[in-house]
Design a protein around this motif. Structure first.
Motif: not given
Length: 159
Positions: A67-84
């Protein structure tokens, strides 16, 4: 005799031996009795109950870690400037080795509760679980991750 009654009995025996039936003496006797019960717990609880508790605790810890590891991974994806470029959504067919409804339901719920993954459906013959992922590196890696993690722990609990 259950462990709680043994602790109470040992506390009363301790108070009788010391000759002081005070609250502090009973508390000390209960503490000594609690330590004795912990040291001799295998004599009070069947080994399979202790094993089952360990297995459930192990699954809970794995879930919290994932849960913690995937929440961090999703946060990194969401905060990435080039989301696509960061998103690589996919639906994969995960081959199930668990067979009972309870096992499949628990596995599907664990996958769904983990951020970035979602259980979509189970095949009619209950041999495949369809999973949507937010970012897919490789199909084989995801299948190995689920099979070696959640599915292995669920099989342990229900075996």
């Amino acid at each position: 005799m259950n462990p709680a009654s043994i602790v109470i009995m040992l506390a009363l025996v301790w108070a009788a031996i010391t000759g002081a039936f005070t609250g502090l003496s009973l508390l000390l006797g209960a503490a000594i009795g609690g330590v004795a019960v912990l040291l001799l717990r295998s004599a009070f609880a069947p080994p399979r109950v202790l094993r089952r508790i360990r297995q459930v605790a192990s699954l809970a810890l794995l879930f919290l870690y994932e849960l913690a590891a995937s929440a961090v991974r999703v946060a990194v994806v969401v905060l990435t400037p080039d989301l696509k470029a960061a998103l690589r959504p996919a639906i994969i067919a995960f081959p199930l080795t668990v067979k009972s409804d309870a096992e499949i339901t628990l596995l599907a719920n664990l996958i769904t509760l983990t951020p970035g993954t979602l259980s979509i459906d189970v095949s009619e013959d209950r041999s495949v679980l369809y999973v949507h992922v937010l970012t897919l590196s490789t199909r084989e890696a995801l299948i190995a991750d689920i099979a070696g993690g959640f599915e292995a722990k669920v099989r342990e609990i229900y075996s």
